[in-house]
Design a protein around this motif. Structure first.
Motif, PDB file in Angstrom:
ATOM      1  N   GLY A  65      37.121 -21.875  -7.102  1.00 53.77           N
ATOM      2  CA  GLY A  65      36.850 -23.182  -6.197  1.00 53.77           C
ATOM      3  C   GLY A  65      35.632 -24.012  -7.506  1.00 53.77           C
ATOM      4  O   GLY A  65      34.938 -23.328  -8.265  1.00 53.77           O
ATOM      5  N   GLN A  66      35.789 -24.905  -7.241  1.00 50.35           N
ATOM      6  CA  GLN A  66      34.959 -26.267  -8.026  1.00 50.35           C
ATOM      7  C   GLN A  66      33.168 -25.737  -7.469  1.00 50.35           C
ATOM      8  O   GLN A  66      32.940 -25.768  -5.880  1.00 50.35           O
ATOM      9  N   GLY A  67      32.742 -25.116  -7.904  1.00 48.87           N
ATOM     10  CA  GLY A  67      31.212 -25.015  -7.680  1.00 48.87           C
ATOM     11  C   GLY A  67      30.616 -24.032  -7.195  1.00 48.87           C
ATOM     12  O   GLY A  67      29.583 -23.986  -6.555  1.00 48.87           O
ATOM     13  N   VAL A  68      31.680 -22.521  -6.827  1.00 48.98           N
ATOM     14  CA  VAL A  68      31.338 -21.466  -6.971  1.00 48.98           C
ATOM     15  C   VAL A  68      30.861 -21.301  -6.759  1.00 48.98           C
ATOM     16  O   VAL A  68      30.087 -19.997  -6.216  1.00 48.98           O
ATOM     17  N   ALA A 192      31.479 -10.249 -11.547  1.00 51.00           N
ATOM     18  CA  ALA A 192      31.193 -11.460 -12.962  1.00 51.00           C
ATOM     19  C   ALA A 192      31.995 -12.855 -12.649  1.00 51.00           C
ATOM     20  O   ALA A 192      32.904 -13.530 -11.925  1.00 51.00           O
ATOM     21  N   GLY A 193      31.262 -13.952 -13.399  1.00 52.66           N
ATOM     22  CA  GLY A 193      31.043 -15.297 -13.302  1.00 52.66           C
ATOM     23  C   GLY A 193      32.310 -15.656 -14.386  1.00 52.66           C
ATOM     24  O   GLY A 193      32.112 -15.991 -15.351  1.00 52.66           O
ATOM     25  N   LYS A 194      33.346 -16.302 -13.872  1.00 51.39           N
ATOM     26  CA  LYS A 194      34.620 -16.959 -15.461  1.00 51.39           C
ATOM     27  C   LYS A 194      33.659 -18.205 -15.752  1.00 51.39           C
ATOM     28  O   LYS A 194      34.574 -19.100 -15.098  1.00 51.39           O
ATOM     29  N   TYR A 195      33.449 -18.454 -17.025  1.00 51.80           N
ATOM     30  CA  TYR A 195      33.667 -19.368 -17.448  1.00 51.80           C
ATOM     31  C   TYR A 195      34.515 -19.686 -18.997  1.00 51.80           C
ATOM     32  O   TYR A 195      33.911 -18.292 -19.851  1.00 51.80           O
ATOM     33  N   HIS A 196      35.117 -21.037 -19.357  1.00 52.25           N
ATOM     34  CA  HIS A 196      35.015 -20.767 -20.779  1.00 52.25           C
ATOM     35  C   HIS A 196      34.083 -22.329 -21.628  1.00 52.25           C
ATOM     36  O   HIS A 196      33.880 -23.295 -21.800  1.00 52.25           O
ATOM     37  N   PRO A 197      32.837 -20.656 -22.055  1.00 54.34           N
ATOM     38  CA  PRO A 197      31.670 -21.781 -23.060  1.00 54.34           C
ATOM     39  C   PRO A 197      32.269 -22.376 -24.535  1.00 54.34           C
ATOM     40  O   PRO A 197      33.477 -21.904 -24.667  1.00 54.34           O
ATOM     41  N   VAL A 234      33.394  -6.259  -8.289  1.00 50.53           N
ATOM     42  CA  VAL A 234      33.808  -6.343  -7.803  1.00 50.53           C
ATOM     43  C   VAL A 234      34.210  -8.308  -7.028  1.00 50.53           C
ATOM     44  O   VAL A 234      35.155  -7.642  -5.593  1.00 50.53           O
ATOM     45  N   LEU A 235      33.863  -8.563  -7.481  1.00 46.99           N
ATOM     46  CA  LEU A 235      34.104 -10.083  -7.267  1.00 46.99           C
ATOM     47  C   LEU A 235      33.907 -10.987  -8.704  1.00 46.99           C
ATOM     48  O   LEU A 235      33.843 -10.891  -9.615  1.00 46.99           O
ATOM     49  N   GLY A 236      35.186 -11.594  -9.166  1.00 51.45           N
ATOM     50  CA  GLY A 236      35.437 -12.500  -9.654  1.00 51.45           C
ATOM     51  C   GLY A 236      35.846 -13.739  -9.375  1.00 51.45           C
ATOM     52  O   GLY A 236      36.457 -14.489  -8.388  1.00 51.45           O
ATOM     53  N   VAL A 237      34.560 -14.623  -9.488  1.00 55.47           N
ATOM     54  CA  VAL A 237      34.115 -15.831  -9.503  1.00 55.47           C
ATOM     55  C   VAL A 237      34.819 -16.577 -10.344  1.00 55.47           C
ATOM     56  O   VAL A 237      34.270 -16.841 -11.471  1.00 55.47           O
ATOM     57  N   VAL A 238      35.973 -17.574 -10.179  1.00 55.33           N
ATOM     58  CA  VAL A 238      35.782 -18.648 -11.465  1.00 55.33           C
ATOM     59  C   VAL A 238      35.866 -19.800 -10.840  1.00 55.33           C
ATOM     60  O   VAL A 238      36.248 -20.416  -9.611  1.00 55.33           O
ATOM     61  N   ASP A 239      34.985 -20.569 -11.053  1.00 62.87           N
ATOM     62  CA  ASP A 239      35.198 -22.143 -10.681  1.00 62.87           C
ATOM     63  C   ASP A 239      34.759 -23.373 -12.206  1.00 62.87           C
ATOM     64  O   ASP A 239      34.673 -23.158 -13.412  1.00 62.87           O
ATOM     65  N   THR A 240      35.533 -24.310 -11.255  1.00 65.60           N
ATOM     66  CA  THR A 240      36.627 -25.079 -12.584  1.00 65.60           C
ATOM     67  C   THR A 240      35.946 -25.945 -12.510  1.00 65.60           C
ATOM     68  O   THR A 240      35.785 -26.676 -13.952  1.00 65.60           O
TER      69      THR A 240
END
Length: 496
Positions: A65-68, A192-197, A234-240
């Motif tokens: 989600g946006q801003g998670v 794991a906070g997934k970002y495309h840097p 345990v958690l993947g955080v995918v922030d759009t």
């Protein structure tokens, strides 16, 4: 004559169980006497083993989600974290995603944390050892990764060796490169906070959902890794919200990785063809072969990538396309994380590794001071030839993929009229056309390799048994190490 134990077991298994060729289901098959004669060339007798009969599904919890990113501090507090190790890289450390993550951590009372911001793009054995040494000094109860696949994979390694304090890195690396020891102890929780840097990481790996971690063994000029369910976050955080700073070329490379994760996992040998059946469930590999659950995620990711990646190539500010590709990366991660990948990835490891010594190709759009064939690009270079090779093993699955690339359905006459024997050739052309539309280099020659380099590229692929053993016409053929097939595929990939 030498052979790996798995190759011997496959040969015995074929002789004992198959009245027909396992690849093509034809009536032609090795005569038992000839097979036994071949077996006598091996020094150590082994007992016949059964094929696999089960598959498992493992994946991280996923938040999209946006801003998670703002929630990670609360997550760690809810987990009763005692001390958090935060991993990122020097570029992401200066960007908004990291600032938001740190603000979230600081908003919680009594939540101490330390930051390691020296993760390198496309991690090496040396960079992993440095990160592991740092983590071992601090005895973290929890980990947080803020970045792309390189950051997440490094955090996984640091977590593993925080628990296994006395083990060496190579103890858990996939055999035959490492010892491939099982992981029997519970690891620390990792978010794991997934970002495309805006750096050349292995973004698009789906690492936030899997138990795989990849690094470059520079002394041997190829990549390998550790694959075990215990490593998965345990958690993947995918922030759009965190893809805005990503250059177009990084988006494309990330998307190519998603594309071939989904293609390879869907066309891997069926899990019921894998040998040997594990004597204990703890020995069942994370990469199991294609299975009904992984198929669903892989096909959704393939359709989504074919639809949205070209849109990003045309307009990298397309928010809908960026968001859908982030989700596709995670879906493909669930797919290949439970099924596995095969030839494109196995061959990509020496393609990217040998580049540092040989062609020294530097892909446009990457602001680095060293040669680099981005991971997704290195995977794509052999894609057309690989799926032409694998098509005879499962024409129906390859026909489905062809329909997706051609933006139609499997019932369309343009698809149904193609004989099974020609599916591979049609798919070759469709994949090549898709890659060309994204500006991908047209084969190995385009990044500086020549025919003289092929033996070295094949030598670097042969040790990748973790993925080669899932390749149709190689992994399910007794006694087949794949050298002859790999050579032909590399030759066919020089240009297209």
């Amino acid at each position: 004559m030498t052979a790996t134990r798995s190759a011997i077991l496959r040969l015995i298994n074929q002789t004992a169980q198959h009245p027909a060729c396992p690849c093509h289901r034809c009536s032609s098959h090795p005569h038992p006497v000839a097979a036994l004669t071949q077996l006598r060339q091996f020094a150590t007798p082994v007992h016949a083993v059964e094929k696999e009969y089960a598959f498992e599904v493992a994946a991280s919890n996923l938040r999209f989600g946006q801003g998670v990113t703002r929630e990670v501090g609360m997550d760690l507090k809810n987990m009763k974290a005692r001390k958090v190790g935060v991993f990122t890289d020097p570029i992401v450390a200066k960007l908004k995603p990291m600032a938001v993550a740190l603000e979230s951590l600081q908003s919680q009372e009594d939540l101490p944390f330390l930051v390691y911001d020296q993760v390198v793009a496309e991690p090496t054995e040396e960079s992993w050892r440095k990160a592991i040494d740092w983590a071992r000094q601090h005895d973290f109860s929890h980990f947080l990764a803020v970045g792309g696949g390189s950051v997440i994979d490094t955090a996984k390694a640091a977590n593993l060796f925080t628990v296994y304090k006395d083990n060496d890195l190579m103890d858990f690396v996939n055999a035959p490169v490492g010892k491939g020891l099982p992981i029997s102890q519970s690891l620390r929780p990792l978010i794991a906070g997934k970002y495309h840097p805006s750096i050349p990481t292995t973004a698009g790996t789906g690492s936030e959902t899997t138990g795989a971690a990849i690094f470059d063994v520079t002394s041997r000029a190829f990549k390998t890794g550790i694959a075990n369910r215990a490593l998965k976050p345990v958690l993947g955080v995918v922030d759009t919200a965190n893809t805005e700073s990503c250059p177009t070329q990084v988006h494309i490379s990330a998307g190519l990785d998603v594309l071939f994760h989904s293609m390879e996992s869907y066309t891997a040998i069926p899990y019921t063809e894998r040998t040997p059946r594990p004597a204990n469930p703890i020995l069942r590999p994370a990469y199991q072969g294609s299975n009904p659950v992984a198929d669903i995620f892989s096909m959704w990711a393939l359709r989504t990538t074919v639809k949205y990646l070209p849109r990003i190539a045309k307009d990298s500010t397309d928010h809908e396309a960026r968001s859908q590709m982030l989700l596709a990366a995670s879906f493909a991660g669930i797919g290949f994380g439970n099924a596995g990948v095969h030839l494109c990835h196995g061959m990509s490891y020496p393609i990217s590794g040998l580049n540092k010594r040989g062609p020294k190709y530097k892909h446009p759009g990457y602001q680095v001071d060293h040669p680099i064939i981005p991971h997704g690009v290195s995977v794509a270079l052999t894609g057309p030839a690989v799926f032409q090779f694998t098509a005879p093993s499962s024409p129906d699955r390859h026909r489905e993929a062809l329909a997706i690339f051609n933006n139609t359905t499997v019932t369309d006459p343009s698809i149904t009229s193609i004989p099974d024997s020609e599916i591979g050739s049609y798919l070759y052309e469709s994949i090549a056309r898709f890659l060309d539309g994204l500006g991908v280099p047209r084969g190995l020659r385009a990044v500086g390799y020549t025919k003289d380099d092929i033996p070295g590229l094949v030598d670097g692929t042969i040790p990748q048994r973790r993925v080669l053993d899932l390749a149709p016409n190689i992994g399910n053929v007794a006694g087949e190490d794949g050298r002859e097939h790999l050579t032909r595929i590399m030759e066919a990939s020089l240009e297209y």
